[in-house]
Design a protein around this motif. Sequence first.
Motif, PDB file in Angstrom:
ATOM      1  N   GLY A  38     -12.609   1.196   0.362  1.00 52.71           N
ATOM      2  CA  GLY A  38     -11.776   0.135  -0.184  1.00 52.71           C
ATOM      3  C   GLY A  38     -10.368   0.638  -0.388  1.00 52.71           C
ATOM      4  O   GLY A  38     -10.127   1.846  -0.471  1.00 52.71           O
ATOM      5  N   ALA A  39      -9.433  -0.291  -0.464  1.00 54.79           N
ATOM      6  CA  ALA A  39      -8.032   0.064  -0.662  1.00 54.79           C
ATOM      7  C   ALA A  39      -7.356  -0.996  -1.517  1.00 54.79           C
ATOM      8  O   ALA A  39      -7.710  -2.169  -1.469  1.00 54.79           O
ATOM      9  CB  ALA A  39      -7.317   0.178   0.681  1.00 54.79           C
ATOM     10  N   VAL A  40      -6.388  -0.553  -2.287  1.00 58.18           N
ATOM     11  CA  VAL A  40      -5.515  -1.450  -3.033  1.00 58.18           C
ATOM     12  C   VAL A  40      -4.115  -1.182  -2.510  1.00 58.18           C
ATOM     13  O   VAL A  40      -3.702  -0.027  -2.378  1.00 58.18           O
ATOM     14  CB  VAL A  40      -5.587  -1.194  -4.549  1.00 58.18           C
ATOM     15  N   SER A  41      -3.386  -2.238  -2.191  1.00 64.59           N
ATOM     16  CA  SER A  41      -2.036  -2.062  -1.659  1.00 64.59           C
ATOM     17  C   SER A  41      -1.127  -3.160  -2.173  1.00 64.59           C
ATOM     18  O   SER A  41      -1.584  -4.212  -2.611  1.00 64.59           O
ATOM     19  CB  SER A  41      -2.054  -2.067  -0.126  1.00 64.59           C
ATOM     20  N   TYR A  42       0.154  -2.873  -2.110  1.00 65.85           N
ATOM     21  CA  TYR A  42       1.196  -3.829  -2.490  1.00 65.85           C
ATOM     22  C   TYR A  42       2.116  -3.971  -1.293  1.00 65.85           C
ATOM     23  O   TYR A  42       2.510  -2.982  -0.685  1.00 65.85           O
ATOM     24  CB  TYR A  42       1.964  -3.331  -3.715  1.00 65.85           C
ATOM     25  N   ASP A  43       2.478  -5.204  -0.950  1.00 67.92           N
ATOM     26  CA  ASP A  43       3.195  -5.464   0.288  1.00 67.92           C
ATOM     27  C   ASP A  43       4.503  -6.207   0.037  1.00 67.92           C
ATOM     28  O   ASP A  43       4.590  -7.419   0.211  1.00 67.92           O
ATOM     29  CB  ASP A  43       2.296  -6.274   1.228  1.00 67.92           C
ATOM     30  N   THR A  44       5.493  -5.464  -0.397  1.00 72.85           N
ATOM     31  CA  THR A  44       6.856  -5.984  -0.462  1.00 72.85           C
ATOM     32  C   THR A  44       7.743  -4.912   0.160  1.00 72.85           C
ATOM     33  O   THR A  44       7.352  -3.746   0.226  1.00 72.85           O
ATOM     34  CB  THR A  44       7.331  -6.250  -1.917  1.00 72.85           C
TER      35      THR A  44
END
Length: 115
Positions: A62-68
Motif C-alpha cells: 500500500g502507499a499514501v501519496s499527495y499529488d500537488t
Amino acid sequence: MSPVRITWHGPAVETALRAAAARGVRLGTEHLLEVSNQRVPIEEGTLERSGVATVDEGSLTGAVSYDTPYAVRQHEDMSLRHDAGREAKWLEKAARSEADTVGRIIDAQVRRALR
C-alpha cells in the motif's frame, strides 16, 4: 481402530488469507492517510485533499501519496513555516509513528479470516 478422514482446504484458506491481508493493507493505508492529514500543512486544503491511499493487491503493498505540484517541497523543506500542529515531513512522521498500528490492523484482518 477406525480410520481418520482429513479434508484439506488449503487453496480456499490461502485465498481467504490473501483477501484478508489485502483488506488489512487497505485499512492500514487509509489509517495512515487519516493520521498524516492531521499533520499536513494547510492553507486552502488543496494539499490535504490531494492525499490518496492506494493498494496493490497482487503484491500486498500500500502507499499514501499527495499529488500537488508543491507537495514534495512542502514535505521536504524544513525551513517553511506552518500553522500549529502542521509540519514538514508530515507523511514520514505519520508513517513512523503509526507503523505498529498499521501492523496491528493487518494482523486483525488476517486473524479474523482464520476464525
